[in-house]
Each structure stands twice: as structure tokens, then as C-alpha cells.
Design an enzyme around this catalytic site. Structure first.
Site, mmCIF file in Angstrom:
data_model
loop_
_atom_site.group_PDB
_atom_site.id
_atom_site.type_symbol
_atom_site.label_atom_id
_atom_site.label_comp_id
_atom_site.label_asym_id
_atom_site.label_seq_id
_atom_site.Cartn_x
_atom_site.Cartn_y
_atom_site.Cartn_z
ATOM 1 N N CYS A 46 0.819 -1.221 0.000
ATOM 2 C CA CYS A 46 0.000 0.000 0.000
ATOM 3 C C CYS A 46 0.849 1.265 0.000
ATOM 4 O O CYS A 46 1.762 1.421 0.820
ATOM 5 C CB CYS A 46 -0.898 -0.025 1.238
ATOM 6 N N CYS A 75 -7.279 1.299 -5.315
ATOM 7 C CA CYS A 75 -7.020 0.837 -3.953
ATOM 8 C C CYS A 75 -5.528 0.666 -3.734
ATOM 9 O O CYS A 75 -4.826 0.086 -4.558
ATOM 10 C CB CYS A 75 -7.679 -0.523 -3.747
#
Ligand code: SF4
Length: 338
Positions: A114, A328
């Protein structure tokens, strides 16, 4: 005046010591129409003065909005203290939008795949700062916004009270009027808060980011596994499913890492007998360290899941907005001057 938008009308009535009717009218103006407090209709000036006196000034500044080729739109906002967060508008069926909100500036959880993780945590957002993201996106949109996901920057369950306050403000029939069942709150697996959420009986959809069914593998991808191990997480999922219904499990698919036959088999063992919905989504790693599965790998994983988790809905989520880093795991705004 947007800090008034951080609460539902019942809470506003209680905090400001005003009638629920007046609170609903004020909420209708500030959240429903995105108007200034003074535009609330049929509320006495003395009541507006009282509420105004309780309010502290603050606003979200829109710095930039960029469109990805697939219709996703990413917004960059500056908070009153100069920190920045990103919000994503997701098109649905060419008729409406879902908005992905950030709940923290940065994130402390350090998930390996991430981009937000690389920022570290600056601070948690106030509820009004989350609602204000929605109001700004709504003001920029032709189509209605019918859903909200707390899946942007940050871990919502490490900002529990403010996220819940924002969710209640967003579903208030006097305000933004978003169906509570179309508001999703996603957590990387903060077990005590999942238990609290279950016990409190909130009506929003709970999503849990699972990403691996073997503890050692999950630990490598998600350091949160060290504090809240998989067996405890699964018990919390089981509890929530038993009391509140099916839990949605997000599963970020990484080629050669978590999409093999053995991963599907481990998921089958881990989740046996628990009513869940599995949402696999291809990883988006701008650094190139992690790659999404190709079609063959995905098809084999999907077939293995069908064998190992019979009857479990498996719905692949589209990983949109990649060309503008709106997908995302790609939200990585910085504070001013960085
Ligand atoms: S995936 Fe979510 S919880 Fe994990 S580091 Fe990124 S923002 Fe934080």
C-alpha cells in the site's frame, strides 16, 4: 462551518441543546444542501447564533481533481492544518457514484502493498473532515452519490468514534440521505474494535481486509497480524457473522504470493462454516514490487476458491483509476511542501 457536518441531527440537537426539529433543519441546510448555517430555513436567529457560537471554523480546500481513463476521479484536499488527503469518486452503472473516503492522513499500519503505508500516520481525521470530502465530491458531480466506502487513506477502526460519527451523519435522512446499508467500513483487522462494532450493532456494512489465510504470509503483507493474529480475527469475523450477518472479506491478489492452490485451500480451512463474501481485487503497486495475477492465475485461483469455499459468493472487484493512482492501495498524498 463544515464541522457542523460531522454529526447527525440527533447528536447536534443534544450537543447544542436545541430541538431535534431545528437540528434537522440545520442538517438539511449544511449537509443536505451544502449551504451555510445561516441558510437553514425556519430556524430562529437566536438558535442559529447559539449553534454558530459552538462551531469552530474549519474547511477543506480542494487542491486538485483528476480523471482516470475509466471514469474514476481522484480529489486532493488540504485540511486546515496543511495536511493532505485523497478521495476517490467511483462511477457505477453510468447512473450514480460511490465515494471512497479517507479516515486518516497517512496510516500507521504499514501494509506492504500500500502506497499510503509509506507516508506513516500524521493524524486521524475529524468526522466533519470526512463528511466534507463527500460534500465536496457531491458538489462536483452530476450524478447522485448513493454509496460510501471508508477505504481510502487510513485505518477507520483506529479512528473509530469519528468514523462512526461521520457514517451516521451521512445516512441521516435530514442530511446526505445515503442508505446505511450502502456505507461500508473497512478494517485491516483491528480485532477489539471489530468486537466493539459487532456488540454495538451498527447497520453499516463491515469489510475486513484479509489478504492471506496463513499467519506467516499475512504477517509479511500486513504487520497488523502481529498484534491481532488470524485466529483471533477469524473468531471476531465468526461472531460478527453470527450476530449481524455476512461479512465482506477483501482479498488483495498478488501474483506468486497469495493466489495459489494452497492459498485457496487455507482460505477454505480458515473460513469453513462462516458466512462471508469474498471480494478479490488485483494489487496496485506503483513501485512494481508486487504484480497482479494474470488471467490464467486468476482463473485457477477462482476455480480453487469455488472448490474450497462452496456456496461462498466470490465477487472480483474492479481495480479502477490506475492511470491516475486512484485505485485501492495507491493513495499517497503528502503534506504541503513535501
Ligand atoms: S491498506 Fe489500509 S490499513 Fe493497510 S497501510 Fe494502506 S491504508 Fe493503512
Amino acid at each position: 462551518m463544515l464541522h457542523l457536518a460531522g454529526q447527525d441531527s440527533r447528536t447536534l440537537a443534544r450537543r447544542a441543546g436545541i430541538s431535534l426539529e431545528d437540528a434537522r433543519r440545520i442538517t438539511g441546510a449544511v449537509i443536505g444542501r451544502g449551504a451555510p448555517l445561516r441558510d437553514a430555513r425556519n430556524v430562529r436567529r437566536s438558535v442559529l447564533d447559539e449553534v454558530d457560537a459552538l462551531a469552530t471554523p474549519g474547511e477543506l480546500r480542494l487542491l486538485e481533481a483528476v480523471d482516470a481513463r475509466d471514469g474514476f476521479r481522484k480529489y486532493l484536499f488540504e485540511l486546515p492544518d496543511g495536511l493532505r488527503v485523497e478521495t476517490v469518486r467511483i462511477p457505477l452503472y453510468d447512473t450514480h457514484h460511490v465515494v471512497c473516503l479517507s479516515s486518516q492522513a497517512g496510516c500507521a499500519l504499514g501494509c506492504a502493498f500500500c502506497a499510503t503505508a509509506k507516508l506513516g500516520l500524521d493524524r486521524s481525521l475529524r468526522s466533519w473532515e470526512m463528511v466534507a470530502q463527500l460534500l465536496a465530491v457531491r458538489a462536483d458531480s452530476q450524478r447522485p452519490i448513493t454509496g460510501v466506502v471508508f477505504m481510502g487513506q487510513g485505518e477507520p477502526f483506529l479512528n473509530y468514534d469519528e468514523v462512526l460519527a461521520a457514517a451516521y451523519a451521512l445516512c441521516d435522512p435530514a442530511g446526505a440521505r445515503i442508505d446505511a446499508r450502502r456505507i461500508s467500513i473497512s478494517t485491516a483487522g483491528v480485532v477489539p474494535m471489530i468486537r466493539r462494532y459487532t456488540a454495538e450493532g451498527h447497520k453499516f456494512r463491515l469489510c475486513i481486509s484479509l489478504n492471506a489465510a496463513m499467519p506467516w504470509k499475512r504477517r509479511a503483507l500486513m504487520p497488523v497480524e502481529q498484534g491481532f493474529p488470524l485466529d483471533e480475527l477469524v473468531e471476531a469475523i465468526r461472531e460478527h457473522a453470527a450476530l449481524r450477518g455476512r461479512v465482506t472479506l477483501e482479498y488483495v491478489m498478488i501474483s506468486g504470493v497469495n493466489v495459489g492452490e494452497e492459498d485457496a485451500a487455507a482460505l477454505g480451512r480458515l473460513l469453513a462454516g462462516i458466512p462471508v463474501r469474498l471480494n478479490p481485487i488485483a494489487v496496485n503497486d506503483a513501485s512494481g514490487r508486487y504484480r497482479p495475477p494474470d488471467e490464467d492465475e486468476w482463473n485457477a485461483f477462482r476455480d480453487a476458491l469455488a472448490r474450497e469455499l462452496p456456496g461462498t459468493p466470490v465477487v472480483r472487484r474492479y481495480s479502477g483509476g490506475q492511470d491516475e493512482h486512484a485505485a485501492c492501495g495507491m493513495l499517497a498524498s503528502r503534506r504541503r511542501g513535501d
